[in-house]
Design a protein around this motif. Sequence first.
Motif, PDB file in Angstrom:
ATOM      1  N   UNK A  86       3.069   3.509  18.152  1.00 29.83           N
ATOM      2  CA  UNK A  86       4.149   3.298  17.180  1.00 29.83           C
ATOM      3  C   UNK A  86       3.612   3.330  15.756  1.00 29.83           C
ATOM      4  N   UNK A  87       2.414   2.812  15.582  1.00 29.82           N
ATOM      5  CA  UNK A  87       1.807   2.837  14.249  1.00 29.82           C
ATOM      6  C   UNK A  87       1.519   4.269  13.809  1.00 29.82           C
ATOM      7  N   UNK A  88       1.039   5.109  14.748  1.00 35.38           N
ATOM      8  CA  UNK A  88       0.769   6.510  14.384  1.00 35.38           C
ATOM      9  C   UNK A  88       2.057   7.268  14.069  1.00 35.38           C
ATOM     10  N   UNK A  92       6.611   0.818  10.548  1.00 36.10           N
ATOM     11  CA  UNK A  92       5.880  -0.144   9.721  1.00 36.10           C
ATOM     12  C   UNK A  92       5.782  -1.542  10.330  1.00 36.10           C
ATOM     13  N   UNK A  93       4.802  -2.296   9.835  1.00 38.21           N
ATOM     14  CA  UNK A  93       4.661  -3.724  10.123  1.00 38.21           C
ATOM     15  C   UNK A  93       4.667  -4.030  11.628  1.00 38.21           C
ATOM     16  N   UNK A  94       3.909  -3.240  12.384  1.00 38.23           N
ATOM     17  CA  UNK A  94       3.845  -3.423  13.833  1.00 38.23           C
ATOM     18  C   UNK A  94       2.971  -4.634  14.172  1.00 38.23           C
ATOM     19  N   UNK A  95       3.508  -5.519  15.025  1.00 43.41           N
ATOM     20  CA  UNK A  95       2.767  -6.681  15.507  1.00 43.41           C
ATOM     21  C   UNK A  95       2.993  -6.827  17.002  1.00 43.41           C
ATOM     22  N   UNK A  96       2.077  -7.542  17.659  1.00 43.74           N
ATOM     23  CA  UNK A  96       2.259  -7.896  19.065  1.00 43.74           C
ATOM     24  C   UNK A  96       2.579  -9.385  19.134  1.00 43.74           C
ATOM     25  N   UNK A  97       3.780  -9.697  19.587  1.00 41.64           N
ATOM     26  CA  UNK A  97       4.164 -11.104  19.776  1.00 41.64           C
ATOM     27  C   UNK A  97       3.721 -11.514  21.181  1.00 41.64           C
ATOM     28  N   UNK A 191      -1.796  -9.556  16.343  1.00 43.69           N
ATOM     29  CA  UNK A 191      -1.058 -10.717  16.854  1.00 43.69           C
ATOM     30  C   UNK A 191      -0.072 -11.275  15.825  1.00 43.69           C
ATOM     31  N   UNK A 192       1.188 -11.359  16.233  1.00 40.34           N
ATOM     32  CA  UNK A 192       2.300 -11.832  15.412  1.00 40.34           C
ATOM     33  C   UNK A 192       2.106 -13.304  15.052  1.00 40.34           C
TER      34      UNK A 192
END
Length: 242
Positions: A86-88, A92-97, A191-192
């Motif tokens: 998704x980042x590629x 934007x602002x991708x995090x893993x919760x 990490x979110x």
Amino acid sequence: MKLIKLDAIDSTNDFLKALASQDELENFTTVTAENQTKGKGQVGGVWKTQAGKNLTMSVLIKDFLFNNDEVFNLSLVVSLSVAEVLKTLNIPDICIKWPNDIMSYNKKLVGILIENTLKSDGRIVSVAGIGINVNQTDFAELPTASSMAAIAGKSFDKEELAVLIVEKLKEKIQLWNTSSQNFWDDYFNFLFKKGIPTAFRDNNNQDFMGIIQGVSPIGKLQVLLEDDSVAEFEIKEVKMLY
């Protein structure tokens, strides 16, 4: 990769698990469905999605997990693979919760459900279910959710996305034995709310403040409490309030 495309199914995870039990499927066999009527979330939850708009996929993964203490490694690899893809694609602002939801701007884009089956010969065969909000734009009934299209302002090719994710997943699994520490570091970086004072609610409906410190090797969330102790929580033992 072997790709099985379905119009409608109750659950791609259930379909692939049944198929794998009857046939010697090749590793990374992937099932997608345009409409899933009984999608599953973490620990008995439900994954709802608008038909035809989103990516619902399940991937067969063999010869990666060898005992129960390792099961979080697969969760880490799958969530990291999706986050990086998704980042590629400039989401934007991708995090893993924790443990494996993928977020953008505090909105959930991806849910992941991994189901493991212990075979009679001791092997662990896994099915990784991945639900991605891709081209749906109406989230009136899901205020904490969003989609790639809603955030990026354009539509995406769902099949191309599935291929990118499986290729990234293959790559990480092949590199795991030599790069696992790097992958853990990458997971922590994604990490979110890590390191930020955050409100939580426990199983007794008690609210408390804490700061996420990281995740243990077996997947427990590590939270620094106000008394300076660090508590560890299993999935569904604690809910993040944000």
